[in-house]
Scaffold this motif. Sequence first.
Motif, short mmCIF file in Angstrom:
data_model
loop_
_atom_site.label_atom_id
_atom_site.label_comp_id
_atom_site.label_asym_id
_atom_site.label_seq_id
_atom_site.Cartn_x
_atom_site.Cartn_y
_atom_site.Cartn_z
N GLU A 208 -6.11 3.59 -4.23
CA GLU A 208 -5.82 2.30 -3.58
C GLU A 208 -5.83 1.17 -4.60
N ALA A 209 -6.75 1.23 -5.56
CA ALA A 209 -6.82 0.19 -6.59
C ALA A 209 -5.57 0.21 -7.48
N ALA A 210 -5.12 1.41 -7.86
CA ALA A 210 -3.92 1.52 -8.69
C ALA A 210 -2.69 1.03 -7.93
N TRP A 211 -2.61 1.37 -6.67
CA TRP A 211 -1.49 0.90 -5.84
C TRP A 211 -1.47 -0.63 -5.78
N SER A 212 -2.63 -1.23 -5.57
CA SER A 212 -2.71 -2.69 -5.48
C SER A 212 -2.28 -3.36 -6.79
N ARG A 213 -2.61 -2.74 -7.92
CA ARG A 213 -2.26 -3.32 -9.22
C ARG A 213 -0.78 -3.18 -9.54
N HIS A 214 -0.16 -2.09 -9.15
CA HIS A 214 1.16 -1.77 -9.69
C HIS A 214 2.31 -1.85 -8.68
N ALA A 215 2.05 -1.74 -7.39
CA ALA A 215 3.13 -1.81 -6.41
C ALA A 215 3.51 -3.27 -6.17
N GLN A 216 4.76 -3.59 -6.37
CA GLN A 216 5.23 -4.97 -6.23
C GLN A 216 5.78 -5.20 -4.82
#
Length: 237
Positions: A208-216
């Motif tokens: 979830e953290a990676a998604w929040s950082r990288h998904a635009q």
Amino acid sequence: MTSTAPACARMVATETNTLLAATFDPAGARRLLDVGCGYGETTAHLAGIGFDVLGIDPSPAAISQARLRHPGLRFAVASAEDLPDDLGRFDGALCVNALHHVAPQAMQPALRRVLARLDPPAPLLVIEPLPEGSFFHAMLPVEDETHIRDLAARAIAGLVDDGDARLVDLLRWDRISLFSGLDAFLDRLVAVDPDRAATLDRNRPAIEAAWSRHAQPTEHGFRLVQPIVGWHLAPPG
């Protein structure tokens, strides 16, 4: 000799299916071998635009699904490094997002075996995702393919350096993917490799953290970018 390193690829505005047709059509290649075809989506696309395609994959489950999804098309359970002699010869071959799923020690034997079934200057297109871009970074907590993707590029470089393949062209482009949300993204990853499902619950906070950082976020969904490299190879000679 032109470098096979992905960093030396020329940037183009294309996508995989467009590049395949644009490579095989001018070469007069009609009978194609789709190596590591998975569920047969690329095989079906090429067959739909007039190519005679045989899709092979070492996974019986994947070939079973390919036959169910695309009845009437030709598929066989086979690995490239042990390509059966009775499959004949081909005008061209493709290996799309598949080489990094091959055991490292089998990567070069697999490519050599495929090239041996082609008459010069028949094209072999090897298309691989790079270990960079927002798509790659969003999937890192699910599976880190940094090393294996690098090994795939090195295997191709070694093949060319040894004179077992000729590099015709080296291209790079960005694959843009849109997802309705994180779950849709994870569904895509698991569809490619069902073994990833076991990781999802265990690594959910990091995912979830990676998604929040990288998904635009966009008005059409969440945007992720995956840089892709395509090696246009040919048999030596």
